[in-house]
Design a protein around this motif. Structure first.
Motif, PDB file in Angstrom:
ATOM      1  N   PHE A 148       0.804  -1.224   0.000  1.00 28.69           N
ATOM      2  CA  PHE A 148       0.000   0.000   0.000  1.00 28.69           C
ATOM      3  C   PHE A 148       0.834   1.270   0.000  1.00 28.69           C
ATOM      4  CE2 PHE A 148       0.569  -1.085   4.472  1.00 28.69           C
ATOM      5  CZ  PHE A 148       0.696   0.125   5.137  1.00 28.69           C
ATOM      6  N   ASN A 149       2.137   1.146  -0.265  1.00 28.09           N
ATOM      7  CA  ASN A 149       3.013   2.315  -0.164  1.00 28.09           C
ATOM      8  C   ASN A 149       2.885   3.285  -1.335  1.00 28.09           C
ATOM      9  OD1 ASN A 149       4.230   0.677  -2.064  1.00 28.09           O
ATOM     10  ND2 ASN A 149       6.305   0.933  -1.273  1.00 28.09           N
ATOM     11  N   LYS A 150       2.157   2.924  -2.363  1.00 29.54           N
ATOM     12  CA  LYS A 150       1.961   3.832  -3.489  1.00 29.54           C
ATOM     13  C   LYS A 150       0.577   4.472  -3.494  1.00 29.54           C
ATOM     14  CE  LYS A 150       5.336   1.704  -6.619  1.00 29.54           C
ATOM     15  NZ  LYS A 150       5.893   0.778  -5.628  1.00 29.54           N
ATOM     16  N   LEU A 151      -0.252   4.122  -2.520  1.00 30.04           N
ATOM     17  CA  LEU A 151      -1.566   4.762  -2.439  1.00 30.04           C
ATOM     18  C   LEU A 151      -1.393   6.247  -2.122  1.00 30.04           C
ATOM     19  CD1 LEU A 151      -3.644   2.101  -0.473  1.00 30.04           C
ATOM     20  CD2 LEU A 151      -3.725   2.601  -2.932  1.00 30.04           C
ATOM     21  N   GLN A 152      -2.119   7.079  -2.831  1.00 31.05           N
ATOM     22  CA  GLN A 152      -1.990   8.519  -2.694  1.00 31.05           C
ATOM     23  C   GLN A 152      -3.217   9.099  -1.987  1.00 31.05           C
ATOM     24  OE1 GLN A 152       0.867  10.232  -3.813  1.00 31.05           O
ATOM     25  NE2 GLN A 152       1.551   8.115  -4.036  1.00 31.05           N
ATOM     26  N   GLY A 153      -2.962   9.984  -1.035  1.00 30.98           N
ATOM     27  CA  GLY A 153      -4.039  10.766  -0.458  1.00 30.98           C
ATOM     28  C   GLY A 153      -4.510  10.364   0.915  1.00 30.98           C
ATOM     29  N   ASN A 154      -4.051   9.214   1.456  1.00 25.77           N
ATOM     30  CA  ASN A 154      -4.417   8.874   2.826  1.00 25.77           C
ATOM     31  C   ASN A 154      -3.718   9.851   3.779  1.00 25.77           C
ATOM     32  OD1 ASN A 154      -6.003   6.510   2.339  1.00 25.77           O
ATOM     33  ND2 ASN A 154      -4.117   5.369   1.948  1.00 25.77           N
ATOM     34  N   PHE A 155      -4.466  10.490   4.667  1.00 30.01           N
ATOM     35  CA  PHE A 155      -3.809  11.389   5.623  1.00 30.01           C
ATOM     36  C   PHE A 155      -3.230  10.608   6.792  1.00 30.01           C
ATOM     37  CE2 PHE A 155      -7.586  11.052   8.221  1.00 30.01           C
ATOM     38  CZ  PHE A 155      -7.156  11.344   9.516  1.00 30.01           C
ATOM     39  N   ALA A 156      -3.718   9.372   7.010  1.00 30.30           N
ATOM     40  CA  ALA A 156      -3.263   8.592   8.171  1.00 30.30           C
ATOM     41  C   ALA A 156      -3.402   7.107   7.902  1.00 30.30           C
ATOM     42  CB  ALA A 156      -4.074   8.966   9.420  1.00 30.30           C
ATOM     43  N   MET A 157      -2.740   6.325   8.750  1.00 29.91           N
ATOM     44  CA  MET A 157      -2.898   4.877   8.781  1.00 29.91           C
ATOM     45  C   MET A 157      -3.111   4.450  10.227  1.00 29.91           C
ATOM     46  SD  MET A 157       1.042   3.540   8.302  1.00 29.91           S
ATOM     47  CE  MET A 157       0.686   1.852   8.841  1.00 29.91           C
ATOM     48  N   GLU A 158      -3.708   3.283  10.409  1.00 31.24           N
ATOM     49  CA  GLU A 158      -3.949   2.789  11.755  1.00 31.24           C
ATOM     50  C   GLU A 158      -2.670   2.199  12.346  1.00 31.24           C
ATOM     51  OE1 GLU A 158      -8.709   1.735  11.736  1.00 31.24           O
ATOM     52  OE2 GLU A 158      -7.276   0.101  11.463  1.00 31.24           O
ATOM     53  N   LEU A 159      -2.304   2.694  13.523  1.00 29.93           N
ATOM     54  CA  LEU A 159      -1.187   2.148  14.302  1.00 29.93           C
ATOM     55  C   LEU A 159      -1.687   1.098  15.281  1.00 29.93           C
ATOM     56  CD1 LEU A 159       0.399   5.558  15.331  1.00 29.93           C
ATOM     57  CD2 LEU A 159       0.699   4.293  13.184  1.00 29.93           C
ATOM     58  N   TRP A 160      -2.870   1.343  15.779  1.00 31.51           N
ATOM     59  CA  TRP A 160      -3.522   0.458  16.743  1.00 31.51           C
ATOM     60  C   TRP A 160      -4.964   0.270  16.305  1.00 31.51           C
ATOM     61  CZ3 TRP A 160      -2.762  -2.267  21.346  1.00 31.51           C
ATOM     62  CH2 TRP A 160      -3.923  -2.632  22.034  1.00 31.51           C
ATOM     63  N   ASN A 161      -5.421  -0.982  16.301  1.00 25.62           N
ATOM     64  CA  ASN A 161      -6.792  -1.324  15.981  1.00 25.62           C
ATOM     65  C   ASN A 161      -7.251  -2.296  17.059  1.00 25.62           C
ATOM     66  OD1 ASN A 161      -8.876  -3.200  14.822  1.00 25.62           O
ATOM     67  ND2 ASN A 161      -8.742  -1.810  13.082  1.00 25.62           N
ATOM     68  N   SER A 162      -8.166  -1.869  17.933  1.00 26.38           N
ATOM     69  CA  SER A 162      -8.507  -2.652  19.117  1.00 26.38           C
ATOM     70  C   SER A 162      -9.058  -4.025  18.770  1.00 26.38           C
ATOM     71  CB  SER A 162      -9.530  -1.907  19.979  1.00 26.38           C
ATOM     72  OG  SER A 162      -9.008  -0.688  20.444  1.00 26.38           O
ATOM     73  N   GLY A 163      -9.952  -4.092  17.767  1.00 26.91           N
ATOM     74  CA  GLY A 163     -10.502  -5.391  17.400  1.00 26.91           C
ATOM     75  C   GLY A 163      -9.424  -6.363  16.978  1.00 26.91           C
ATOM     76  N   CYS A 164      -8.496  -5.909  16.155  1.00 26.83           N
ATOM     77  CA  CYS A 164      -7.402  -6.776  15.701  1.00 26.83           C
ATOM     78  C   CYS A 164      -6.451  -7.102  16.842  1.00 26.83           C
ATOM     79  CB  CYS A 164      -6.643  -6.104  14.563  1.00 26.83           C
ATOM     80  SG  CYS A 164      -7.638  -5.824  13.085  1.00 26.83           S
TER      81      CYS A 164
END
Length: 311
Positions: A148-164
């Protein structure tokens, strides 16, 4: 010269917010009213109900003074080598009258892309409709950074996801973030719940420095004026005189991260550390492109600063 991370130094209150949760409108266990009420009772100032491909603006508990951020979660599953991976994207946007291109209760079909290049047009459409996007649970999705390193425009990514984190012990240590940051991508990090079961909720959140209204919260998120937490509080984070400095609630560990150096850590077995400084050099003697910090309390709960870019 002092360079302070955007979340600190302002005059606005720090707001507690949830950016990724589900209700019975898709595959969550709680009704929208139950989910909103639970978050309000846990001190949340704002919340996005992000049911799968089902857009929402509505506050289903209008008697509660909590700000509802419009949003949904968009998904794309792609088959490969007799298995599957997926791209999931949380979308959050302004009110309808302020330029959001989605309708209340609008239902979308799942994406049909086999890789990130084919997925990009879906992101482009979401952005064109005025929404910010967050890349979700990369470990659970079996998508290391190269996917996913070429996806453009995401302002953020999840560092922590409680369900996972609760169900699979994944997406709980900011995996892959430094790979993107090290490639020069300026992407922020959020803690979310992705709450499906009720016990998933209220375990991970963002603290945002903003006025408590949708437009101000979105602007603050887009500009990085927030940090992510599962419990500890961060009061300040800055770089000055060749040092990265943090002030925080009492913790047992503070770790510095960058793609240019091995990590270093300060420890206090008693869990009473509230300040730490790391030498990073300055001017020509500073070879860090960015710095960020993780703090961990005695119970193992974490909080993450967003980066300070130095190049």
């Amino acid at each position: 010269m002092k360079k302070q991370q955007q979340a600190f130094g302002g005059t606005e209150k720090m707001l507690k917010g949830g950016l990724h949760c589900h209700t019975k409108r898709s595959d969550g266990a709680g009704t929208p009213e139950e989910v909103i009420r639970l978050h309000y009772e846990n001190g949340y100032d704002f919340l996005a109900l992000t049911d799968h491909r089902f857009y929402n603006y509505e506050n289903f508990a209008p008697e509660l003074p909590i700000t509802i951020i419009p949003g949904m979660e968009f998904d794309n599953t792609f088959e490969r080598d007799h298995g599957f991976r997926c791209f999931h994207t949380v979308c959050i946007g302004p009110e309808k009258e302020n330029g959001n291109g989605y309708e209340q209760d609008e239902r979308l079909e799942s994406g049909k892309a086999k890789d990130q290049l084919e997925y990009q047009p879906y992101l482009d459409e979401i952005h064109a409709k005025g929404n910010l996007t967050i890349y979700c649970h990369p470990e659970w999705s079996s998508t290391p950074a190269s996917y996913f390193n070429k996806l453009q425009g995401n302002f953020a990514m999840e560092l922590w996801n409680s369900g996972c984190a609760i169900e699979y012990e994944m997406d709980n240590k900011a995996s892959y973030w430094d790979e993107l940051l090290g490639q020069g991508m300026k992407i922020y990090g959020v803690a979310t719940d992705d709450g499906h079961a009720m016990h998933h909720h209220c375990k991970g959140w963002v603290m945002v420095r903003a006025e408590n209204k949708v437009s101000a919260i979105l602007d603050a998120l887009k500009n990085g004026a927030f940090y992510a937490s599962c419990g500890p509080e961060i009061y300040d984070f800055y770089v000055e005189d060749g040092k990265a400095v943090i002030d925080c609630s009492p913790v047992a560990k503070i770790r510095i991260h960058s793609d240019m150096h091995p990590s270093h850590m300060r420890r206090d077995p008693e869990g009473n550390m509230t300040h730490a400084e790391f030498n990073i050099g300055e001017g020509e003697k500073c070879s860090y492109r960015y710095v960020r910090l993780t703090i961990i309390d005695k119970e193992g709960r974490q909080a993450w600063t967003n980066p300070i870019w130095l190049d």
